[in-house]
Each structure stands twice: as C-alpha cells, then as structure tokens.
Design an enzyme around this catalytic site. Structure first.
Site, PDB file in Angstrom:
ATOM      1  N   ASP A 107      37.614  80.585  10.635  1.00 13.31           N
ATOM      2  CA  ASP A 107      38.504  81.706  10.955  1.00 13.31           C
ATOM      3  C   ASP A 107      39.795  81.673  10.141  1.00 13.31           C
ATOM      4  O   ASP A 107      40.815  82.225  10.556  1.00 13.31           O
ATOM      5  CB  ASP A 107      38.814  81.726  12.459  1.00 13.31           C
ATOM      6  CG  ASP A 107      39.366  83.069  12.916  1.00 13.31           C
ATOM      7  OD1 ASP A 107      38.998  84.093  12.330  1.00 13.31           O
ATOM      8  OD2 ASP A 107      40.180  83.080  13.866  1.00 13.31           O
ATOM      9  N   ASP A 145      31.719  85.290  10.402  1.00  9.76           N
ATOM     10  CA  ASP A 145      32.891  85.539   9.549  1.00  9.76           C
ATOM     11  C   ASP A 145      32.965  84.654   8.308  1.00  9.76           C
ATOM     12  O   ASP A 145      33.800  84.894   7.431  1.00  9.76           O
ATOM     13  CB  ASP A 145      34.207  85.395  10.324  1.00  9.76           C
ATOM     14  CG  ASP A 145      34.338  86.375  11.481  1.00  9.76           C
ATOM     15  OD1 ASP A 145      33.598  87.383  11.479  1.00  9.76           O
ATOM     16  OD2 ASP A 145      35.171  86.143  12.371  1.00  9.76           O
ATOM     17  N   TRP A 190      34.161  95.984   6.473  1.00  9.73           N
ATOM     18  CA  TRP A 190      34.878  94.810   5.994  1.00  9.73           C
ATOM     19  C   TRP A 190      34.639  94.560   4.513  1.00  9.73           C
ATOM     20  O   TRP A 190      35.543  94.645   3.683  1.00  9.73           O
ATOM     21  CB  TRP A 190      34.470  93.600   6.832  1.00  9.73           C
ATOM     22  CG  TRP A 190      35.375  92.414   6.735  1.00  9.73           C
ATOM     23  CD1 TRP A 190      36.384  92.200   5.841  1.00  9.73           C
ATOM     24  CD2 TRP A 190      35.347  91.266   7.592  1.00  9.73           C
ATOM     25  NE1 TRP A 190      36.990  90.985   6.076  1.00  9.73           N
ATOM     26  CE2 TRP A 190      36.373  90.390   7.154  1.00  9.73           C
ATOM     27  CE3 TRP A 190      34.568  90.884   8.670  1.00  9.73           C
ATOM     28  CZ2 TRP A 190      36.617  89.159   7.769  1.00  9.73           C
ATOM     29  CZ3 TRP A 190      34.811  89.666   9.282  1.00  9.73           C
ATOM     30  CH2 TRP A 190      35.839  88.813   8.842  1.00  9.73           C
ATOM     31  N   TRP A 261      40.997  94.744  16.299  1.00 14.09           N
ATOM     32  CA  TRP A 261      39.813  93.928  16.580  1.00 14.09           C
ATOM     33  C   TRP A 261      40.096  92.858  17.628  1.00 14.09           C
ATOM     34  O   TRP A 261      39.167  92.264  18.178  1.00 14.09           O
ATOM     35  CB  TRP A 261      39.324  93.244  15.301  1.00 14.09           C
ATOM     36  CG  TRP A 261      40.344  92.287  14.739  1.00 14.09           C
ATOM     37  CD1 TRP A 261      41.306  92.580  13.826  1.00 14.09           C
ATOM     38  CD2 TRP A 261      40.532  90.915  15.094  1.00 14.09           C
ATOM     39  NE1 TRP A 261      42.091  91.475  13.573  1.00 14.09           N
ATOM     40  CE2 TRP A 261      41.637  90.431  14.346  1.00 14.09           C
ATOM     41  CE3 TRP A 261      39.885  90.041  15.970  1.00 14.09           C
ATOM     42  CZ2 TRP A 261      42.102  89.122  14.452  1.00 14.09           C
ATOM     43  CZ3 TRP A 261      40.349  88.734  16.066  1.00 14.09           C
ATOM     44  CH2 TRP A 261      41.437  88.283  15.310  1.00 14.09           C
ATOM     45  N   ASP A 292      39.385  87.192  22.287  1.00 20.35           N
ATOM     46  CA  ASP A 292      39.444  87.028  20.835  1.00 20.35           C
ATOM     47  C   ASP A 292      40.612  86.145  20.422  1.00 20.35           C
ATOM     48  O   ASP A 292      40.692  85.708  19.271  1.00 20.35           O
ATOM     49  CB  ASP A 292      39.607  88.390  20.155  1.00 20.35           C
ATOM     50  CG  ASP A 292      38.394  89.287  20.344  1.00 20.35           C
ATOM     51  OD1 ASP A 292      37.273  88.786  20.253  1.00 20.35           O
ATOM     52  OD2 ASP A 292      38.586  90.499  20.572  1.00 20.35           O
TER      53      ASP A 292
END
EC number: 3.2.1.-
Length: 318
Positions: A107, A145, A190, A261, A292
């Site tokens: 992340d 991700d 994205w 998001w 999140d």
C-alpha cells in the site's frame, strides 16, 4: 471435493512435485458445492459478541454471505493458517476465497502499509501460502494494488516488485493444481488497460487463471467488466492470449463517489459472491464493514478493523 486418505494425499503431493508450473487444470467450481462462508470473519465475530437487533441485521446481510479471508503478516504461520482454512472449507465441500496481502512495501506505506520485511521473506511466505492450499480447491486473489501501485516505488525497486509477483504466480501454478489464482489488476479508472496488460504479462498472469478487478473499490460491475474485457483484449493483441477476470462486488451497489475511495459515504453492498454476472465470478473480496483506514466516515477506525456503523451504512446505502 474431500481429501479422503493419506495415500491419495501423498500421491497428489508427488504429482505436484513433478509437475511444471502451469495454470491450474482442476476446476475448483466443479469440485465444490458453492462458496465458503468464513465463520470467523470480522463481521461474524462482531455478531457473536454483540447480540441484538443490529447484529441480526449484519448477520442477515453480511456475515452469512460468502467472502474472502485475507492473509498477511498478521496471520502467523501462514502455511498452517491457510491449510486450516482451506481444510475447513474442503470438509464442508465449499470453495474458499483467499487473499494474499503481504508484498513488501504494501500500500505504498498508506493506511494498509506493511508487508514482508524483505524479498527473501516474501518468497518464503508466498511459497508457504501455496503449500498450505496444496491440492485442495480454492480461489486466491494475489496482492491487491501491488501492480497498480508499482509506480509509487523507487525506480530501483520496481523490478523487484514485478519479480516477486511473478514468483507468487509460479508458486500457485506449481503447487495448487485445483486453485484458480487471479493477479490483482487494479480498477477501471486507475491504470490504462493496455498498460495493465503489459504489467500482468510481465508478472506471469499467463501461468494462472486470470486477473481480479475492483478489489476494495466501488466501481460498478458494468464498468469493471468493460475494463476486464479491455485488459483481456490487450493481452490478446499484444501477447496472443486472453484471460478471464473476477470482480469485487462487496461494496459497489451504489457505484463510486467521484474519486473518493477511503470509507466514502453512501456506498452499498453489491451482488453477493456468485459465478457469472459479467465476469467469471463476482466475489466479495473486501470484507464489508472493514475500514479502509482512518478516513471518510470512519476517521477513528484502523484499516482492516470492523465497524458496525460502516456495515449498517453499506446495508442501507447511506
């Protein structure tokens, strides 16, 4: 599908050792009867610990629905943890959904930052993850991700990230013949589809089942399906093969809210885990109600922690 005897298990292990890395030839959907519901998911544990009308709502709408179990640096002995989880699903004749989430630099140091401490540690970890599944049927999403965020890494570390993801794909292809593994491919707004196709090809998506789209995001199923088709078409035109995809529909019932998001307001549960629906499967990959990060409508809830308020808002769409 159930592993019935030690003899059969030993034979299957010998076959795995001898087999070259290739996409899983065993269809886990044909070997199971529906998706596995995690009895110890964060929502399920919260429901057990907080009996009452709120718990009844969350139980009916979320904790009794099939979704993914995430594994990372919090999982302890990952081989043991994965083996125990997939064994329980196998005994129940259900198909478990797992997420591998332990890439170094996870992340990009954001709300869900962390991951394995070194490339060598990650290789050991993901190898043990695949060993834990072995011949049991499973669905695995590889490192949400990680590909979409590769540009956030220092230039000298980007190839290492790609090498690790390719190694992960190879491990599942070689060691888990009844697993469908999907490399995470970001979301529909994205990374351009052609660029994502290049990245997926570079990390060996050809050797596994396909790609995962919209993990932990809110893009609509239609937009996500169109993106998945565009990525697959780019793989075909550039590299000569296509790949199926799965879509995370856990929180996309109301679609996205602009570019927000991180715990945005007004989102809603999407279609529960199923086959078809515009993709090979629609899956609840993100656990509904899990935060999140300390942001949005849950400013005090750490990433990955369950919030009954978030869960209720997803149920009502508010």
């Amino acid at each position: 599908m159930r592993i019935k005897t030690l003899g059969l298990l030993a034979a299957s292990l010998l076959a795995l050792i001898a087999a070259p890395a290739q996409a899983a030839d065993g269809n886990p959907l044909e070997k199971t009867n529906g998706f596995y519901v995690d009895p110890n998911s964060n929502p399920a544990v919260w429901v057990k610990d907080h009996p009452g009308s709120t718990a009844d709502k969350i139980k009916a709408a979320i904790s009794t629905k099939a979704g993914a179990r995430w594994f990372g640096n919090w999982s302890g002995d990952v081989k043991k943890a994965v083996d125990g989880y997939t064994y329980a699903a196998d005994v129940a004749d259900k198909l478990p959904i797992l997420v591998a989430y332990n890439i170094p630099g996870r992340d990009c140091g954001g709300h869900s930052g962390g991951g394995a401490g070194s490339p060598e540690a990650y290789r050991t970890w993901i190898s043990n993850f695949a060993d834990g599944i072995g011949g049991k049927p499973a669905v695995v999403v590889i490192e949400p991700d990680a590909l979409a965020q590769v540009d956030c890494l220092p230039t000298g570390e980007r190839q290492t990230r790609l090498d690790l993801l390719k190694y992960a794909a190879e491990q599942f292809a070689a060691k888990a013949p009844n697993t469908w593994a999907y490399m995470d491919g970001g979301n529909s707004t994205w990374i351009p589809a052609a660029t994502m196709a290049d990245r997926l090809n570079a990390v060996g998506v050809k050797s596994i089942r396909g790609l995962a789209i919209n993990v932990s995001n809110y893009k609509t199923t239609t937009d996500s399906a169109n993106y998945g088709k565009a990525v697959s078409a780019a793989l075909s035109s550039k590299y000569g093969y296509t790949k199926p995809f799965v879509i995370d529909t856990s929180r996309n019932g109301n679609g996205p809210k602009g570019s927000e998001w991180c715990n945005p307001v007004g989102r809603k549960l999407g279609t529960p885990s199923q086959t078809g629906g515009g993709a090979e499967m629609l899956l609840w990959v993100k656990v509904p109600g899990d935060s999140d990060g300390k942001c949005g409508i849950a400013p005090n809830v750490e990433a990955g922690q369950f919030s009954s308020d978030l869960a209720l808002r997803l149920i009502s769409g508010t």
